[in-house]
Design a protein around this motif. Structure first.
Motif, PDB file in Angstrom:
ATOM      1  N   SER A 322     -21.319  -5.248  -4.593  1.00 35.85           N
ATOM      2  CA  SER A 322     -20.644  -5.271  -3.298  1.00 35.85           C
ATOM      3  C   SER A 322     -20.245  -6.702  -2.983  1.00 35.85           C
ATOM      4  CB  SER A 322     -21.562  -4.713  -2.209  1.00 35.85           C
ATOM      5  OG  SER A 322     -22.671  -5.578  -2.001  1.00 35.85           O
ATOM      6  N   SER A 323     -19.754  -6.932  -1.771  1.00 33.89           N
ATOM      7  CA  SER A 323     -19.288  -8.280  -1.427  1.00 33.89           C
ATOM      8  C   SER A 323     -20.434  -9.295  -1.385  1.00 33.89           C
ATOM      9  CB  SER A 323     -18.577  -8.254  -0.070  1.00 33.89           C
ATOM     10  OG  SER A 323     -19.461  -7.787   0.947  1.00 33.89           O
ATOM     11  N   GLN A 324     -21.651  -8.842  -1.059  1.00 31.58           N
ATOM     12  CA  GLN A 324     -22.761  -9.777  -0.911  1.00 31.58           C
ATOM     13  C   GLN A 324     -23.928  -9.520  -1.864  1.00 31.58           C
ATOM     14  OE1 GLN A 324     -24.078 -10.609   3.091  1.00 31.58           O
ATOM     15  NE2 GLN A 324     -22.111 -10.065   3.977  1.00 31.58           N
ATOM     16  N   HIS A 325     -23.972  -8.340  -2.490  1.00 28.85           N
ATOM     17  CA  HIS A 325     -25.134  -7.998  -3.297  1.00 28.85           C
ATOM     18  C   HIS A 325     -24.727  -7.390  -4.632  1.00 28.85           C
ATOM     19  CE1 HIS A 325     -26.641  -7.696   0.944  1.00 28.85           C
ATOM     20  NE2 HIS A 325     -27.600  -8.436   0.421  1.00 28.85           N
ATOM     21  N   VAL A 326     -25.651  -7.460  -5.573  1.00 35.72           N
ATOM     22  CA  VAL A 326     -25.594  -6.655  -6.789  1.00 35.72           C
ATOM     23  C   VAL A 326     -26.860  -5.817  -6.812  1.00 35.72           C
ATOM     24  CG1 VAL A 326     -25.610  -6.660  -9.308  1.00 35.72           C
ATOM     25  CG2 VAL A 326     -24.196  -8.309  -8.068  1.00 35.72           C
ATOM     26  N   ILE A 327     -26.690  -4.516  -7.018  1.00 33.50           N
ATOM     27  CA  ILE A 327     -27.828  -3.592  -7.009  1.00 33.50           C
ATOM     28  C   ILE A 327     -27.968  -2.966  -8.391  1.00 33.50           C
ATOM     29  CG2 ILE A 327     -28.798  -1.484  -5.985  1.00 33.50           C
ATOM     30  CD1 ILE A 327     -27.146  -2.143  -3.459  1.00 33.50           C
ATOM     31  N   PHE A 328     -29.177  -2.978  -8.902  1.00 33.60           N
ATOM     32  CA  PHE A 328     -29.508  -2.309 -10.153  1.00 33.60           C
ATOM     33  C   PHE A 328     -30.333  -1.061  -9.824  1.00 33.60           C
ATOM     34  CE2 PHE A 328     -29.061  -6.785 -11.013  1.00 33.60           C
ATOM     35  CZ  PHE A 328     -28.487  -6.882 -12.276  1.00 33.60           C
ATOM     36  N   ARG A 329     -29.896   0.101 -10.327  1.00 38.28           N
ATOM     37  CA  ARG A 329     -30.715   1.305 -10.224  1.00 38.28           C
ATOM     38  C   ARG A 329     -31.150   1.693 -11.633  1.00 38.28           C
ATOM     39  NH1 ARG A 329     -28.193   6.938  -8.412  1.00 38.28           N
ATOM     40  NH2 ARG A 329     -27.333   6.721 -10.517  1.00 38.28           N
TER      41      ARG A 329
END
Length: 461
Positions: A322-329
Motif C-alpha cells: 500500500s502507500s505506507q505499508h507492505v504486508i506479508f501473509r
C-alpha cells in the motif's frame, strides 16, 4: 568497596546491608532508585557499586531515530559525519544501558539474584561503565579505538538473549507472566536499539575506509547505507528465507522427506528500506514454523494411512503493498496451533513447556537472533551474489550452531519484538485442525521512530 556476605541473609536483611529497603508489593522486595549501591556480581559473593554515576545517566532521555534518519545521515558520508555518528553512539549507549539497569533494579530481589539474570546485569553494568568513560571522539584514530570497544561489547553480549530467556523461565513461579513479558519486551527492544546504532556506526566506518569509497560521494539506491538496505525487495527476501528454512527441514527430517513448496503471489515488485537482518529473522521464523508444521502433519497423516502418496500442502505467501505499508501473509495447512499452546504463544514464560525449553536453551550459549544462525553457512544468495558480511561479528553473521530441530519457544515473541521495533506489527489467525495465517506489517517509508522505552520504567511514572 569490600564484598558483603549475603549468602545466609534473608532478602530484607540483604537489602538493609546493601542500601535502602523498598517494597513493591507485600512480600516482594526490590532495590529502589535511591539505594546507595547497586548489585553487580554473582549471587554467591556479590559486588556492590556506587549509584550516583548511574543516577546521572538514568536521568537522561534516549534520543530515538528512524530508518530515514539513518539513511539521510549516511547517504553522503564524510569524516565530519563519521565523527558526529561516533559521538552520538558514545553518549547514547550508556544512556540507554543505564535505563535498563535501572529497570532490572525494580525486579523482585529473588529475580535479580537469579544466576542468569544476574549475569546479564553484570554484562550491562560492565558495558555501561566502559562506554561512559569513553572520551569525546575527535579524529579517525579515536574512532578506530571506539569501534574496537564496540566490537568487543557486541561479542561479549551474545549470551544475553539465552541468559534472559533461561532466567525468565526459572522465575516464572515467583513473578507473573505479564510482568515478565513486559520486562522482556522492554529489554529486548532496548537491546535491538543499541545494536542498531552500534552496528550502524561500525558499518559506516567500514564504508568510509573501503578502498572503493570516495568521501562525500552519494551512495546509490542499490546499496547499503550502514546496516540499512535501501531496496529490500519483498519477493527476494521471502525466496531467500524460504530456501533457508527448507534446508533446515532437510537437515532435521532427512533428505528424502517431502517438504512443503513455498508459493509467492501478490505485489512481487514491492520494495522498501529496512535492516535486512531484522526482516530475514521474522520471515525466516514464520516460514520455519509453517514448514515444520507442514512436514509433521504430512508425516502424521501418512502414518495413519491417509493420502499416502500426496505431497504436503504448499505454504502460500501473499505480498500486499500500500502507500505506507507492505504486508506479508503467510498461510499454511499444517494443522494450526493446539488449543493448550495458545495462551503461551506470545509469551517468554512458557508454562508447562518451560522445563523442556530450558533444557534446549542450555544448548545455545550464544544467540544474536538472526536467520543466519539457523542455516548452513553460505555466503551467497540464490542469485550468486555474496551476502554482505562485515569483518566484525554483527547480527548478519552466523554466530551460533543451533541444531535445526532444537526449539526454544522464542521465535514468535522475539519476531514480534523485531516487527514492533520499527512500528510494524505481527499477528496470527489460528484455525485449529487446519492451519495458521500469519500477518506481518512493515512500514515502507522508514519514517517511524524506533519504538523503545526512552526512560527507565521507574523514572517514567
Amino acid at each position: 568497596m569490600p564484598r558483603l556476605s549475603l549468602q545466609n541473609a534473608t532478602a530484607p536483611t540483604r537489602l538493609r546491608r546493601a542500601g535502602e529497603l523498598g517494597t513493591v508489593a507485600p512480600g516482594r522486595f526490590c532495590i529502589r532508585q535511591q539505594a546507595r549501591y547497586t548489585h553487580g556480581g554473582h549471587h554467591g559473593g556479590s559486588k556492590w557499586r556506587p549509584m550516583s554515576v548511574l543516577d546521572e545517566w538514568a536521568a537522561k532521555e534516549a534520543r530515538p531515530i528512524s530508518l530515514r534518519q539513518l539513511m539521510v545521515f549516511g547517504r553522503t558520508l564524510t569524516e565530519a559525519r563519521l565523527i558526529s555518528s561516533a559521538n552520538y553512539v558514545r553518549t547514547e549507549l550508556p544512556t540507554r544501558i543505564s535505563h535498563r539497569i535501572r529497570d532490572m533494579q525494580q525486579l523482585p530481589y529473588v529475580v535479580v539474584t537469579n544466576p542468569h539474570i544476574n549475569e546479564v546485569y553484570d554484562l550491562y553494568y560492565s558495558a555501561f561503565d566502559t562506554f561512559r568513560k569513553v572520551r569525546e571522539i575527535k579524529n579517525l584514530q579515536d574512532n578506530e579505538q571506539f569501534c574496537d570497544t564496540i566490537r568487543a561489547m557486541l561479542k561479549a553480549h551474545l549470551p544475553v538473549i539465552p541468559k534472559l530467556a533461561m532466567g525468565i523461565l526459572e522465575c516464572s513461579e515467583v513473578m507473573g507472566a505479564e510482568e515478565l513479558d513486559n520486562f522482556m519486551n522492554t529489554i529486548l527492544k532496548a537491546r535491538i536499539s543499541r545494536r542498531v546504532i552500534a552496528e550502524q556506526h561500525l558499518a559506516l566506518t567500514d564504508t568510509f575506509h573501503a578502498p572503493w569509497f570516495s568521501p562525500g560521494a552519494k551512495l546509490s539506491e542499490t546499496e547499503f547505507i550502514g546496516e540499512v538496505f535501501l531496496k529490500c525487495i519483498a519477493k527476494e527476501v521471502v525466496e531467500r528465507c524460504g530456501e533457508a528454512t527448507r534446508e533446515i527441514a532437510r537437515r532435521a527430517y532427512g533428505p528424502d522427506v517431502p517438504i512443503p513448496e513455498i508459493k509467492i503471489e501478490g505485489h512481487l515488485d514491492a520494495s522498501f528500506p529496512y535492516i535486512l537482518s531484522h526482516l530475514e529473522y521474522i520471515i525466516g521464523e514464520l516460514l520455519r514454523n509453517s514448514v515444520q508444521a507442514g512436514v509433521e502433519r504430512h508425516q502424521r497423516l501418512k502414518s495413519e494411512g491417509k493420502n499416502p502418496g500426496a505431497e504436503p500442502k504448499p505454504i502460500e505467501v501473499t505480498i500486499c503493498e500500500s502507500s505506507q505499508h507492505v504486508i506479508f501473509r503467510i498461510s499454511d495447512q499444517g494443522g494450526g496451533v493446539p488449543h493448550e499452546v495458545l495462551p503461551y504463544l506470545w509469551s517468554f514464560s512458557k508454562g508447562p513447556a518451560s522445563e523442556r525449553l530450558l533444557a534446549n536453551l542450555k544448548q545455545v550459549p550464544k544467540l544474536a537472533a538472526t536467520m543466519q544462525e539457523l542455516q548452513v553457512e553460505d555466503d551467497k544468495d540464490a542469485h550468486g551474489k555474496a551476502h554482505r558480511n562485515p569483518s566484525y561479528a554483527n547480527s548478519l553473521a552466523s554466530l551460533s550452531s543451533r541444531p535445526p530441530n532444537l526449539r526454544l519457544g522464542m521465535g514468535l515473541p522475539l519476531s514480534r519484538v523485531y516487527a514492533e521495533y520499527w512500528a510494524g506489527s505481527l499477528a496470527l489467525h489460528n484455525l485449529e485442525g487446519y492451519g495458521v495465517d500469519a500477518f506481518l506489517q512493515i512500514s515502507k517509508l522508514g519514517n517511524k521512530n524506533e519504538q523503545l522505552t526512552t526512560r527507565a520504567t521507574m523514572d517514567s511514572v
